[in-house]
Design an enzyme around this catalytic site. Structure first.
Site, PDB file in Angstrom:
ATOM      1  N   GLY A   1      59.112  49.222 112.242  1.00 30.53           N
ATOM      2  CA  GLY A   1      59.178  48.296 111.130  1.00 30.53           C
ATOM      3  C   GLY A   1      57.805  47.861 110.678  1.00 30.53           C
ATOM      4  O   GLY A   1      57.578  46.684 110.402  1.00 30.53           O
ATOM      5  N   HIS A   2      56.882  48.822 110.612  1.00 30.12           N
ATOM      6  CA  HIS A   2      55.530  48.532 110.164  1.00 30.12           C
ATOM      7  C   HIS A   2      54.822  49.823 109.762  1.00 30.12           C
ATOM      8  O   HIS A   2      55.326  50.916 109.987  1.00 30.12           O
ATOM      9  CB  HIS A   2      54.728  47.803 111.251  1.00 30.12           C
ATOM     10  N   ALA A   3      53.663  49.655 109.170  1.00 31.45           N
ATOM     11  CA  ALA A   3      52.752  50.771 108.871  1.00 31.45           C
ATOM     12  C   ALA A   3      51.379  50.371 109.384  1.00 31.45           C
ATOM     13  O   ALA A   3      51.115  49.189 109.650  1.00 31.45           O
ATOM     14  CB  ALA A   3      52.703  51.041 107.365  1.00 31.45           C
TER      15      ALA A   3
ATOM     16  N   ARG B   1      57.191  53.200 109.456  1.00 37.29           N
ATOM     17  CA  ARG B   1      58.011  53.841 110.477  1.00 37.29           C
ATOM     18  C   ARG B   1      59.040  52.872 111.034  1.00 37.29           C
ATOM     19  O   ARG B   1      58.767  51.679 111.194  1.00 37.29           O
ATOM     20  CB  ARG B   1      57.164  54.443 111.592  1.00 37.29           C
TER      21      ARG B   1
END
Length: 132
Positions: free
Chosen positions: A49-51, A96
């Protein structure tokens, strides 16, 4: 980068006593500075839940399986990782999400940098703004 370029085979030495896989300098396209792993993950858990702004990562399912959804801001692609000799390259600027963990799944991550909270984009809306 094409979808097929994201999956990278890890060299394996096969032996009747058990196989040995290894990752060296030329296995992945970056020098890794941090290694961590996820384990004891409930099957209904959601990770990621981040990049990352600067870091690249390489993920391998050492045991079990899980799905990785990659999002470049315009398209999403799902990869099922379930082989300890095939990893997924995630370059910078890619959102992702990890989900659908099987019982006993272990996710190994090799990262191009040390932990730096400022390198994370944790809001999907902020991520989309970086893509404009």
């Amino acid at each position: 980068m094409s979808n097929s370029d994201r999956l990278i085979s890890v060299p394996v030495v096969e032996d009747v006593r058990g196989n040995l896989a290894f990752i060296e300098k030329n296995t992945i396209p970056f020098e890794f500075k941090r290694v961590y792993y996820l384990f004891d993950i409930p099957s209904n858990s959601y990770r990621g839940g981040h990049a990352h702004i600067h870091q690249s990562e390489f993920l391998i399912a050492l045991s079990g399986s899980f799905d990785v959804i990659l999002d470049n801001g315009t398209a999403k692609t799902t990869y099922t990782l379930n082989k300890p000799d095939v990893g997924l390259l995630i370059e910078t600027g890619i959102w992702r999400e990890l989900q659908n963990f099987s019982s006993g799944a272990v996710c190994l991550v090799l990262a191009s940098g040390i932990f730096d909270e400022d390198d994370y984009i944790r809001s999907y809306d902020d991520f989309l703004k970086t893509k404009k």
